[in-house]
Design an enzyme around this catalytic site. Structure first.
Site, PDB file in Angstrom:
ATOM      1  N   SER A  93       3.787   1.896   8.019  1.00 37.24           N
ATOM      2  CA  SER A  93       3.618   1.332   7.095  1.00 37.24           C
ATOM      3  C   SER A  93       4.948   0.858   6.469  1.00 37.24           C
ATOM      4  CB  SER A  93       2.902   1.260   6.445  1.00 37.24           C
ATOM      5  OG  SER A  93       2.309   1.483   6.954  1.00 37.24           O
ATOM      6  N   GLY A  94       5.198  -0.403   6.489  1.00 40.83           N
ATOM      7  CA  GLY A  94       6.294  -0.914   5.115  1.00 40.83           C
ATOM      8  C   GLY A  94       7.758  -1.168   5.971  1.00 40.83           C
TER       9      GLY A  94
ATOM     10  N   HIS B 135       0.739  -1.163  -0.331  1.00 42.02           N
ATOM     11  CA  HIS B 135      -0.257  -0.169  -0.084  1.00 42.02           C
ATOM     12  C   HIS B 135       1.057   1.146  -0.005  1.00 42.02           C
ATOM     13  CE1 HIS B 135      -0.102   0.242   4.447  1.00 42.02           C
ATOM     14  NE2 HIS B 135       0.287   1.508   3.941  1.00 42.02           N
TER      15      HIS B 135
ATOM     16  N   ASP C  10      -0.134  -7.612   1.643  1.00 45.68           N
ATOM     17  CA  ASP C  10       0.777  -6.218   1.421  1.00 45.68           C
ATOM     18  C   ASP C  10       2.043  -5.947   1.446  1.00 45.68           C
ATOM     19  OD1 ASP C  10      -0.079  -2.967   1.629  1.00 45.68           O
ATOM     20  OD2 ASP C  10      -0.070  -2.963   4.010  1.00 45.68           O
TER      21      ASP C  10
ATOM     22  N   GLY D  66       3.047   6.407   8.803  1.00 47.76           N
ATOM     23  CA  GLY D  66       3.567   6.576   8.882  1.00 47.76           C
ATOM     24  C   GLY D  66       4.922   5.399   8.565  1.00 47.76           C
TER      25      GLY D  66
HETATM   26  N1  ARG Z   1      -1.734   2.450   7.102  1.00 48.97           N
HETATM   27  C1  ARG Z   1      -0.080   3.142   8.022  1.00 48.97           C
HETATM   28  C2  ARG Z   1       1.263   3.710   7.431  1.00 48.97           C
HETATM   29  O1  ARG Z   1       0.844   3.567   6.039  1.00 48.97           O
HETATM   30  C3  ARG Z   1       0.243   1.689   9.566  1.00 48.97           C
HETATM   31  C4  ARG Z   1      -0.643   1.559  10.195  1.00 48.97           C
HETATM   32  C5  ARG Z   1      -0.361   0.819  11.303  1.00 48.97           C
HETATM   33  N2  ARG Z   1      -1.595   0.420  12.587  1.00 48.97           N
HETATM   34  C6  ARG Z   1      -1.546  -0.059  13.861  1.00 48.97           C
HETATM   35  N3  ARG Z   1      -2.281   0.285  14.451  1.00 48.97           N
HETATM   36  N4  ARG Z   1      -0.252  -0.911  13.526  1.00 48.97           N
HETATM   37  O2  ARG Z   1       1.734   3.854   8.122  1.00 48.97           O
END
Ligand code: ARG
Length: 274
Positions: A223-224, A77, A127, A221
């Site tokens: 993510s990944g 994503h 993902d 932030g």
């Molecule tokens: N989707 C988020 C990103 O793009 C990551 C979210 C992770 N959330 C969590 N509750 N661990 O950075």
């Protein structure tokens, strides 16, 4: 500041507020509930950058991990738009602070997992994505690939670590000088996680892994970025930060792509290290 706010856009559950910092000035620096990571502690941590025209700057958008001198693992994503080209993305390796150096590494190719679904996004699983770098990075005390687990690994309910430059609560960006954050998070079994998430209509599939607790989590932030566990006397990357319901909420752990499920796919692209 604005640059970090933009991070929230591609994420699910970004509008749900996490617990505030409990009034008393209890200092929450963190991923959520984290603290500054020392230089060289997580030498595989990568910052994924996209160019922000308003800022005229390559802005942090996601985390990632070095899995080979020429390959970065991240979340699909984070590189979702099929119109996004390799030259729209760069990575920073070897620094705990964002923007302290402007040496970025160019990306030659983006490979999204073929099962990643653009409509369901992180919720649909798979993902995970690979970035092939234009040239191998120079390894050092601060730059080193992380080993990934055997495909057969089942992660027990143990304590592991997640790192990143993401929000320290929902909608609260990490302040300058943007030092990398680390937090210890408990692995939650898929069975338990599935029960917790049934109330918000999120299905936890076998290729996902849950970790986190109240006020201990990754957030927008991050993510990944990598979730690593110390097992068999080495660090192994067991997860890739993917999504969650809010951040750091009780009974809603963070949801990660389960790396062991994707080892055959990673191996298809990433050669064994020289
Ligand atoms: N989707 C988020 C990103 O793009 C990551 C979210 C992770 N959330 C969590 N509750 N661990 O950075």
């Amino acid at each position: 500041m604005l640059r970090l706010l933009l991070l929230a856009l591609p994420c699910l559950g970004g509008s749900v507020l996490a617990f505030p910092a409990q009034g008393t000035g209890a200092e929450l620096v963190g991923i959520v509930g984290g603290r500054n990571a020392p230089a060289g502690q997580w030498p595989w941590q990568v910052s994924l950058r996209k160019f922000n025209k308003h800022k005229g700057q390559w802005t942090h958008r996601c985390g990632g991990s070095l899995v080979h001198p020429k390959w970065v693992l991240t979340a699909a994503h984070c590189v979702m738009l099929t119109t996004l080209k390799a030259w729209d993305v760069r990575v920073q390796v070897g620094h705990v602070r964002l923007y302290e150096s402007n040496q970025l590494t160019r990306v030659a190719q983006i490979i999204r997992h073929p099962k990643y679904n653009d409509h369901l996004r992180a919720k649909g699983g798979a993902d995970i994505a690979l970035l092939k770098l234009e040239a191998p990075v120079a390894l050092s005390q601060y730059v080193r690939p992380v080993p990934f687990p055997p495909a057969s690994l089942s992660v027990p309910e143990m304590s592991c670590w997640v790192t990143g430059w993401g929000m320290i609560e929902s909608n609260r960006p990490l302040p300058p000088p943007w030092n990398l954050q680390q937090v210890e998070v408990p692995i939650v079994s898929n069975e338990r996680c599935r029960r917790q998430y049934q109330w918000v209509d999120i299905s936890i599939t076998e290729d996902m892994l849950c970790a986190g607790a109240r006020l201990r989590d990754s957030c927008q932030g991050d993510s990944g970025g990598p979730l690593v566990c110390y097992m068999k006397s080495t660090w192994l990357q067991v997860g890739v930060v993917s999504f969650g319901h809010g951040c750091g909420l009780p009974n809603y752990p963070g949801i990660y792509a389960r790396v062991s499920s994707y080892v055959p796919w990673i191996r298809q692209h990433v050669p064994l290290q020289p």
